[in-house]
Design an enzyme around this catalytic site. Structure first.
Site, PDB file in Angstrom:
ATOM      1  N   GLY A  41       0.857  -1.190   0.000  1.00 36.45           N
ATOM      2  CA  GLY A  41       0.000   0.000   0.000  1.00 36.45           C
ATOM      3  C   GLY A  41       0.883   1.226   0.000  1.00 36.45           C
ATOM      4  O   GLY A  41       1.969   1.213   0.590  1.00 36.45           O
ATOM      5  N   ASN A  93       6.454  -7.741   6.596  1.00 34.67           N
ATOM      6  CA  ASN A  93       5.137  -8.016   6.013  1.00 34.67           C
ATOM      7  C   ASN A  93       5.204  -8.987   4.839  1.00 34.67           C
ATOM      8  O   ASN A  93       4.188  -9.537   4.413  1.00 34.67           O
ATOM      9  CB  ASN A  93       4.462  -6.705   5.589  1.00 34.67           C
ATOM     10  CG  ASN A  93       4.190  -5.791   6.773  1.00 34.67           C
ATOM     11  OD1 ASN A  93       4.188  -6.242   7.918  1.00 34.67           O
ATOM     12  ND2 ASN A  93       3.973  -4.507   6.517  1.00 34.67           N
ATOM     13  N   GLN A 142     -11.953  -3.600  -3.892  1.00 35.80           N
ATOM     14  CA  GLN A 142     -11.010  -3.277  -2.813  1.00 35.80           C
ATOM     15  C   GLN A 142     -11.795  -2.649  -1.663  1.00 35.80           C
ATOM     16  O   GLN A 142     -12.412  -1.592  -1.829  1.00 35.80           O
ATOM     17  CB  GLN A 142      -9.931  -2.318  -3.331  1.00 35.80           C
ATOM     18  CG  GLN A 142      -8.861  -2.071  -2.297  1.00 35.80           C
ATOM     19  CD  GLN A 142      -7.729  -1.142  -2.732  1.00 35.80           C
ATOM     20  OE1 GLN A 142      -7.471  -0.132  -2.099  1.00 35.80           O
ATOM     21  NE2 GLN A 142      -7.043  -1.470  -3.808  1.00 35.80           N
ATOM     22  N   ASN A 189     -14.698  -0.072  -2.534  1.00 39.36           N
ATOM     23  CA  ASN A 189     -15.722   0.434  -1.612  1.00 39.36           C
ATOM     24  C   ASN A 189     -17.136   0.250  -2.162  1.00 39.36           C
ATOM     25  O   ASN A 189     -18.022   1.054  -1.861  1.00 39.36           O
ATOM     26  CB  ASN A 189     -15.466   1.920  -1.292  1.00 39.36           C
ATOM     27  CG  ASN A 189     -14.171   2.117  -0.538  1.00 39.36           C
ATOM     28  OD1 ASN A 189     -13.977   1.553   0.531  1.00 39.36           O
ATOM     29  ND2 ASN A 189     -13.247   2.892  -1.102  1.00 39.36           N
ATOM     30  N   GLY A 238      -5.046  -2.630  10.190  1.00 34.16           N
ATOM     31  CA  GLY A 238      -5.835  -1.770  11.079  1.00 34.16           C
ATOM     32  C   GLY A 238      -5.486  -0.297  10.956  1.00 34.16           C
ATOM     33  O   GLY A 238      -5.712   0.458  11.901  1.00 34.16           O
ATOM     34  N   TRP A 271     -10.547   8.710  -9.357  1.00 35.19           N
ATOM     35  CA  TRP A 271     -11.059   9.507  -8.237  1.00 35.19           C
ATOM     36  C   TRP A 271     -12.494  10.004  -8.506  1.00 35.19           C
ATOM     37  O   TRP A 271     -12.957  10.054  -9.647  1.00 35.19           O
ATOM     38  CB  TRP A 271     -10.087  10.667  -7.936  1.00 35.19           C
ATOM     39  CG  TRP A 271     -10.535  11.507  -6.779  1.00 35.19           C
ATOM     40  CD1 TRP A 271     -10.824  12.850  -6.794  1.00 35.19           C
ATOM     41  CD2 TRP A 271     -10.771  11.067  -5.430  1.00 35.19           C
ATOM     42  NE1 TRP A 271     -11.219  13.260  -5.536  1.00 35.19           N
ATOM     43  CE2 TRP A 271     -11.202  12.190  -4.687  1.00 35.19           C
ATOM     44  CE3 TRP A 271     -10.680   9.832  -4.780  1.00 35.19           C
ATOM     45  CZ2 TRP A 271     -11.533  12.114  -3.326  1.00 35.19           C
ATOM     46  CZ3 TRP A 271     -11.005   9.754  -3.430  1.00 35.19           C
ATOM     47  CH2 TRP A 271     -11.425  10.888  -2.717  1.00 35.19           C
ATOM     48  N   TRP A 287      -8.708  10.764   9.810  1.00 34.11           N
ATOM     49  CA  TRP A 287      -9.615   9.998   8.938  1.00 34.11           C
ATOM     50  C   TRP A 287      -9.927   8.592   9.449  1.00 34.11           C
ATOM     51  O   TRP A 287     -10.668   7.845   8.815  1.00 34.11           O
ATOM     52  CB  TRP A 287      -9.084   9.941   7.495  1.00 34.11           C
ATOM     53  CG  TRP A 287      -7.717   9.321   7.352  1.00 34.11           C
ATOM     54  CD1 TRP A 287      -6.524   9.932   7.552  1.00 34.11           C
ATOM     55  CD2 TRP A 287      -7.408   7.969   6.985  1.00 34.11           C
ATOM     56  NE1 TRP A 287      -5.486   9.052   7.335  1.00 34.11           N
ATOM     57  CE2 TRP A 287      -5.996   7.840   6.985  1.00 34.11           C
ATOM     58  CE3 TRP A 287      -8.182   6.850   6.647  1.00 34.11           C
ATOM     59  CZ2 TRP A 287      -5.343   6.647   6.666  1.00 34.11           C
ATOM     60  CZ3 TRP A 287      -7.515   5.670   6.333  1.00 34.11           C
ATOM     61  CH2 TRP A 287      -6.123   5.571   6.347  1.00 34.11           C
ATOM     62  N   SER A 319       3.675   0.123   4.290  1.00 33.51           N
ATOM     63  CA  SER A 319       4.771   0.468   5.178  1.00 33.51           C
ATOM     64  C   SER A 319       5.813   1.220   4.383  1.00 33.51           C
ATOM     65  O   SER A 319       6.106   0.866   3.236  1.00 33.51           O
ATOM     66  CB  SER A 319       5.398  -0.774   5.814  1.00 33.51           C
ATOM     67  OG  SER A 319       6.451  -0.332   6.666  1.00 33.51           O
ATOM     68  N   TYR A 327      -3.151   9.908  -3.887  1.00 34.79           N
ATOM     69  CA  TYR A 327      -2.112   9.739  -2.859  1.00 34.79           C
ATOM     70  C   TYR A 327      -0.953  10.721  -3.111  1.00 34.79           C
ATOM     71  O   TYR A 327      -0.069  10.874  -2.284  1.00 34.79           O
ATOM     72  CB  TYR A 327      -1.568   8.298  -2.839  1.00 34.79           C
ATOM     73  CG  TYR A 327      -2.597   7.226  -2.525  1.00 34.79           C
ATOM     74  CD1 TYR A 327      -3.891   7.569  -2.125  1.00 34.79           C
ATOM     75  CD2 TYR A 327      -2.298   5.875  -2.637  1.00 34.79           C
ATOM     76  CE1 TYR A 327      -4.840   6.591  -1.835  1.00 34.79           C
ATOM     77  CE2 TYR A 327      -3.238   4.893  -2.347  1.00 34.79           C
ATOM     78  CZ  TYR A 327      -4.512   5.260  -1.960  1.00 34.79           C
ATOM     79  OH  TYR A 327      -5.438   4.287  -1.685  1.00 34.79           O
TER      80      TYR A 327
HETATM   81  P1  NAP Z   1      -2.490  -0.561   7.003  1.00 32.49           P
HETATM   82  O1  NAP Z   1      -1.724  -1.100   5.884  1.00 32.49           O
HETATM   83  O2  NAP Z   1      -3.454  -1.418   7.724  1.00 32.49           O
HETATM   84  O3  NAP Z   1      -1.520   0.025   8.132  1.00 32.49           O
HETATM   85  C1  NAP Z   1      -0.509   0.922   7.829  1.00 32.49           C
HETATM   86  C2  NAP Z   1       0.130   1.371   9.141  1.00 32.49           C
HETATM   87  O4  NAP Z   1       0.722   0.242   9.808  1.00 32.49           O
HETATM   88  C3  NAP Z   1       1.228   2.372   8.922  1.00 32.49           C
HETATM   89  O5  NAP Z   1       1.172   3.311   9.993  1.00 32.49           O
HETATM   90  C4  NAP Z   1       2.507   1.521   8.996  1.00 32.49           C
HETATM   91  O6  NAP Z   1       3.589   2.299   9.467  1.00 32.49           O
HETATM   92  C5  NAP Z   1       2.117   0.462  10.006  1.00 32.49           C
HETATM   93  N1  NAP Z   1       2.765  -0.836   9.791  1.00 32.49           N
HETATM   94  C6  NAP Z   1       3.085  -1.439   8.625  1.00 32.49           C
HETATM   95  N2  NAP Z   1       3.601  -2.652   8.820  1.00 32.49           N
HETATM   96  C7  NAP Z   1       3.622  -2.849  10.147  1.00 32.49           C
HETATM   97  C8  NAP Z   1       4.037  -3.915  10.969  1.00 32.49           C
HETATM   98  N3  NAP Z   1       4.562  -5.021  10.456  1.00 32.49           N
HETATM   99  N4  NAP Z   1       3.933  -3.773  12.322  1.00 32.49           N
HETATM  100  C9  NAP Z   1       3.422  -2.646  12.847  1.00 32.49           C
HETATM  101  N5  NAP Z   1       2.981  -1.605  12.125  1.00 32.49           N
HETATM  102  C10 NAP Z   1       3.078  -1.706  10.779  1.00 32.49           C
HETATM  103  O7  NAP Z   1      -3.303   0.758   6.594  1.00 32.49           O
HETATM  104  P2  NAP Z   1      -3.655   1.612   5.320  1.00 32.49           P
HETATM  105  O8  NAP Z   1      -2.497   2.393   4.843  1.00 32.49           O
HETATM  106  O9  NAP Z   1      -4.908   2.316   5.686  1.00 32.49           O
HETATM  107  O10 NAP Z   1      -4.062   0.551   4.190  1.00 32.49           O
HETATM  108  C11 NAP Z   1      -3.133  -0.020   3.315  1.00 32.49           C
HETATM  109  C12 NAP Z   1      -3.286   0.482   1.891  1.00 32.49           C
HETATM  110  O11 NAP Z   1      -4.604   0.253   1.415  1.00 32.49           O
HETATM  111  C13 NAP Z   1      -3.120   2.001   1.709  1.00 32.49           C
HETATM  112  O12 NAP Z   1      -1.770   2.406   1.797  1.00 32.49           O
HETATM  113  C14 NAP Z   1      -3.759   2.187   0.354  1.00 32.49           C
HETATM  114  O13 NAP Z   1      -2.841   1.762  -0.654  1.00 32.49           O
HETATM  115  C15 NAP Z   1      -4.958   1.241   0.453  1.00 32.49           C
HETATM  116  N6  NAP Z   1      -6.217   1.905   0.904  1.00 32.49           N
HETATM  117  C16 NAP Z   1      -7.240   2.011   0.014  1.00 32.49           C
HETATM  118  C17 NAP Z   1      -8.436   2.611   0.392  1.00 32.49           C
HETATM  119  C18 NAP Z   1      -9.568   2.712  -0.588  1.00 32.49           C
HETATM  120  O14 NAP Z   1     -10.534   3.455  -0.324  1.00 32.49           O
HETATM  121  N7  NAP Z   1      -9.539   1.981  -1.688  1.00 32.49           N
HETATM  122  C19 NAP Z   1      -8.607   3.105   1.692  1.00 32.49           C
HETATM  123  C20 NAP Z   1      -7.543   2.955   2.591  1.00 32.49           C
HETATM  124  C21 NAP Z   1      -6.364   2.362   2.196  1.00 32.49           C
HETATM  125  P3  NAP Z   1       5.043   2.347   8.718  1.00 32.49           P
HETATM  126  O15 NAP Z   1       4.822   2.873   7.352  1.00 32.49           O
HETATM  127  O16 NAP Z   1       5.826   3.267   9.594  1.00 32.49           O
HETATM  128  O17 NAP Z   1       5.570   0.940   8.751  1.00 32.49           O
END
Ligand code: NAP
Length: 313
Positions: free
Chosen positions: A24, A283, A193, A170, A223, A89, A230, A274, A58
């Site tokens: 992501g 990961n 997604q 969504n 999470g 978008w 947000w 990350s 992004y």
């Molecule tokens: P996520 O992947 O659940 O969590 C990201 C957070 O976790 C970051 O703060 C990251 O920090 C941390 N992290 C990563 N690996 C970790 C690990 N092994 N242990 C502990 N913490 C860890 O959240 P997200 O960014 O919301 O979702 C992932 C991706 O989904 C987004 O980046 C985006 O590409 C996509 N997305 C899409 C939509 C949509 O509407 N389609 C909405 C939300 C998200 P660090 O970077 O410091 O490691």
């Protein structure tokens, strides 16, 4: 399903396939140093990731494109090894805007095609340069569009070779049905997604999508970043969960690795974000163990049916 790093792909209904694990790339542009996305995507590719999830909104797609191109130039990968997902978008739903918007993304990426192009959200905002258009009272300005017409423009992008596959994000069951039942449908959405992790397991949508050959791509699989601007932080932090941590201890894995593995073991693609080299590598280490049926059930039982990403717009 054989979950090894070499074969970690799932088939899509159009004959293509998608890697079960992607990087992501959403990070708040105000709080993220320039170049972090570029470096992270390069580290991810070196680690073995082949799937990158991005979006125009992004504001770092240029860095993603540069990382991919640099790795191709180095001879590390070929373009066809990479699976890039881009997103349409909300301000670009009118059918005549779809192809020019994708072409803009391709120009930013400096690539000839995306592997997957998805409608980011099922509702449209007023078209124009303002990404989050609001009226004088601060309310979002929506725009009447026909999602089916938007979908037909997405189909045309696939026919033109600008997107290898097309999907949505969504979308609920009703919105998916609208597309699936569209007279003259040429291509089904290959994927949807949505938020998906042990606290929001999406059992009903997952079943519906399975029946219709639509792959679920789980966003925020760890999470989220718990950014209060947000994220609904009233739901507890997923990675502190005692069950995920106890199961992790058994396999010498972290709660994050267990949460990711839970989804891939049930065929849900995960796209953890990350920008930290150690966590990017952590990961990726999710293909060398498997959970028992009992453990899968224990994790399923953690479902709280509460979203972190409420998308209040
Ligand atoms: P996520 O992947 O659940 O969590 C990201 C957070 O976790 C970051 O703060 C990251 O920090 C941390 N992290 C990563 N690996 C970790 C690990 N092994 N242990 C502990 N913490 C860890 O959240 P997200 O960014 O919301 O979702 C992932 C991706 O989904 C987004 O980046 C985006 O590409 C996509 N997305 C899409 C939509 C949509 O509407 N389609 C909405 C939300 C998200 P660090 O970077 O410091 O490691």
């Amino acid at each position: 399903m054989n979950l090894t790093a070499e074969s970690h792909r799932v088939p899509l209904s159009d004959g293509n396939s998608i890697p079960l694990l992607g990087l992501g790339t959403y990070a708040d542009p105000q709080k993220t140093p320039k170049g972090s996305c570029l470096e992270s995507v390069k580290i991810a590719i070196d680690t073995g990731y082949r799937h990158i999830d991005g979006a125009f909104v992004y504001f770092n797609e240029h860095e993603v494109g540069q990382a991919i191109r640099e790795k191709i130039a180095e001879g590390k990968i070929k373009r066809e090894d990479i699976f890039y997902c881009g997103k349409l978008w909300n301000t670009c739903h009118p059918p005549e805007l779809v192809r020019p918007t994708l072409e803009k993304t391709l120009k930013i990426l400096q690539l000839d095609y995306v592997d997957l192009y998805i409608i980011e959200l099922p509702m449209a905002f007023k078209p124009g340069d303002v990404i989050y258009p609001r009226d004088e009272n601060g309310k979002f300005i929506y725009h009447e569009t026909d999602l089916c017409a938007t979908w037909e423009a997405m189909e045309a992008c696939k026919d033109a070779g600008l997107a290898k596959s097309i999907g949505v994000s969504n979308f609920n069951r009703r919105q998916l049905e609208m597309i699936l039942n569209k007279p003259g449908l040429k291509y089904k959405p290959v994927s949807n997604q949505v938020e998906c992790h042990p606290y929001f397991t999406q059992p009903k949508l997952l079943e519906f999508c399975r029946q219709h050959d639509i792959v679920i791509v789980g966003y925020s699989p760890l999470g989220t970043s718990r950014d209060e601007t947000w994220v609904n932080v009233s739901s507890p932090p997923l990675l502190k969960d005692p069950v995920l941590n106890a199961i992790g201890k058994k396999y010498n894995k972290t709660a994050a690795q267990v949460a990711l593995h839970f989804n891939i073991q049930r065929g849900v693609v995960v796209i953890p974000k990350s920008f930290n080299p150690q966590r990017i590598r952590e990961n990726f280490q999710i293909f060398d163990f498997s959970l028992t049926e009992k453990e899968m059930k224990e994790i399923e039982a953690l479902n709280k049916n509460v979203r972190y990403v409420e998308l209040l717009m």
